[in-house]
Design a protein around this motif. Structure first.
Motif, PDB file in Angstrom:
ATOM      1  N   ALA A  55      55.208 -13.157  30.112  1.00 39.80           N
ATOM      2  CA  ALA A  55      55.080 -14.454  30.789  1.00 39.80           C
ATOM      3  C   ALA A  55      56.139 -14.597  31.872  1.00 39.80           C
ATOM      4  CB  ALA A  55      55.197 -15.587  29.778  1.00 39.80           C
ATOM      5  N   GLY A  58      55.057 -13.038  34.891  1.00 37.23           N
ATOM      6  CA  GLY A  58      53.868 -13.633  35.489  1.00 37.23           C
ATOM      7  C   GLY A  58      52.588 -12.909  35.143  1.00 37.23           C
ATOM      8  N   ASN A  61      49.824 -16.052  30.883  1.00 38.25           N
ATOM      9  CA  ASN A  61      50.138 -17.479  30.832  1.00 38.25           C
ATOM     10  C   ASN A  61      50.026 -17.940  29.391  1.00 38.25           C
ATOM     11  OD1 ASN A  61      50.284 -17.634  33.705  1.00 38.25           O
ATOM     12  ND2 ASN A  61      48.050 -17.703  33.769  1.00 38.25           N
ATOM     13  N   ILE A  63      49.750 -20.897  26.873  1.00 35.17           N
ATOM     14  CA  ILE A  63      49.409 -22.322  26.759  1.00 35.17           C
ATOM     15  C   ILE A  63      49.571 -22.688  25.290  1.00 35.17           C
ATOM     16  CG2 ILE A  63      47.652 -24.083  27.122  1.00 35.17           C
ATOM     17  CD1 ILE A  63      46.391 -22.292  29.215  1.00 35.17           C
ATOM     18  N   THR A  68      47.304 -17.253  24.612  1.00 29.39           N
ATOM     19  CA  THR A  68      47.947 -16.511  25.701  1.00 29.39           C
ATOM     20  C   THR A  68      46.870 -15.834  26.531  1.00 29.39           C
ATOM     21  OG1 THR A  68      49.908 -16.103  24.331  1.00 29.39           O
ATOM     22  CG2 THR A  68      49.609 -14.706  26.268  1.00 29.39           C
ATOM     23  N   GLY A  71      46.957 -13.407  33.274  1.00 32.66           N
ATOM     24  CA  GLY A  71      47.088 -14.209  34.485  1.00 32.66           C
ATOM     25  C   GLY A  71      45.913 -14.040  35.423  1.00 32.66           C
TER      26      GLY A  71
END
Length: 267
Positions: A55, A58, A61, A63, A68, A71
């Motif tokens: 994460a 990058g 992501n 949440i 997960t 990206g």
């Protein structure tokens, strides 16, 4: 302790490889932390560390309460970041207009060859002008290898170029690097930015790097000195930057240091 640290980095690298190979496509939800712990025969805490590492880069992501996800948009780096400009102006309630000035193809440039690690290649260039409340503020030229020329041909000014590039090419951008240099503008750039006499600017050079560690997008931008200044706040080991737009064309940093609205979101 050292073994546990190496283990979570090893797991992060394995997941990254699977994303690169398409085992976990962009936008897909990864297995739960409990499932990943079972797959890698380790603890949930170690898996959590691996996902946190991804994460931070990058690549995924997280949440909370949902899952997960691999990206799907360009990296939002903790640098000044041209790709965050439009969002930042929205936060400051500035009216931003993005105008496409030109789209050129069949460009040859040895400087670009070095950046993109190509030889005798051809490139496409998209030139845009950003205006804030009617004032020209940023002149930006973006370059891609000509294999991606269709991205520029179909690009619409109201779209985020970085998100559009990712959605059209399928390339997951996980890193951005940006260098800012103060310069005196040449006549061509002054004319487009509607500046007269000796005029200064920040010259931004930025590369967007994919999961494969390849440069896939190169940007050059002229940020007009009279209107664009930058603020930085350092908290512990973290430094955060943001744009400040001066429509008056005159900087007054002494007053800005005590402006709570300026600093409250620099955390």
């Amino acid at each position: 302790m050292m073994g546990k640290q190496l283990r979570y980095l090893e797991i992060a690298q394995t997941i990254k490889t699977k994303i690169r190979q398409g085992v976990f496509p962009q936008g897909q939800c990864l297995p739960s932390q409990k499932e990943l712990a079972s797959i890698f025969n380790t603890s949930v805490m170690t898996v959590r560390g691996a996902l946190a590492e991804l994460a931070q880069e990058g690549i995924v992501n997280i949440i909370h309460g949902v899952g997960t996800f691999v990206g799907t948009t360009s990296v939002n780096a903790n640098t000044i970041g041209l790709q965050g400009f439009q969002k930042e102006m929205g936060n400051q309630k500035r009216s931003i207009t993005n105008t496409v000035l030109s789209c050129e193809h069949d460009i040859t440039d040895t400087r670009l060859d070095k950046l993109f690690c190509n030889t005798d290649a051809r490139y496409s260039c998209l030139t845009r002008l950003r205006t804030i409340d009617g004032t020209p503020v940023i002149l930006q030229r973006s370059y891609v290898a000509q294999v991606h020329k269709d991205v520029f041909d179909s690009y619409r000014a109201e779209d985020s170029l970085y998100q559009y590039f990712t959605s059209r090419t399928g390339l997951l951008v996980t890193q951005g690097r940006e260098i800012m240099t103060p310069i005196l503008l040449e006549d061509k750039e002054k004319e487009l930015l509607k500046l007269e006499g000796p005029a200064t600017a920040f010259f931004s050079q930025r590369v967007s790097i994919s999961l494969d560690d390849a440069i896939v997008l190169y940007d050059e931008a002229f940020l007009a000195g009279p209107y664009v200044i930058m603020a930085s706040r350092k908290l512990g080991k973290t430094s955060v930057f943001k744009y400040i737009i001066n429509n008056a064309g005159k900087a007054e940093p002494e007053n800005s240091f005590s402006d709570p609205d300026l600093w409250e979101d620099l955390v």
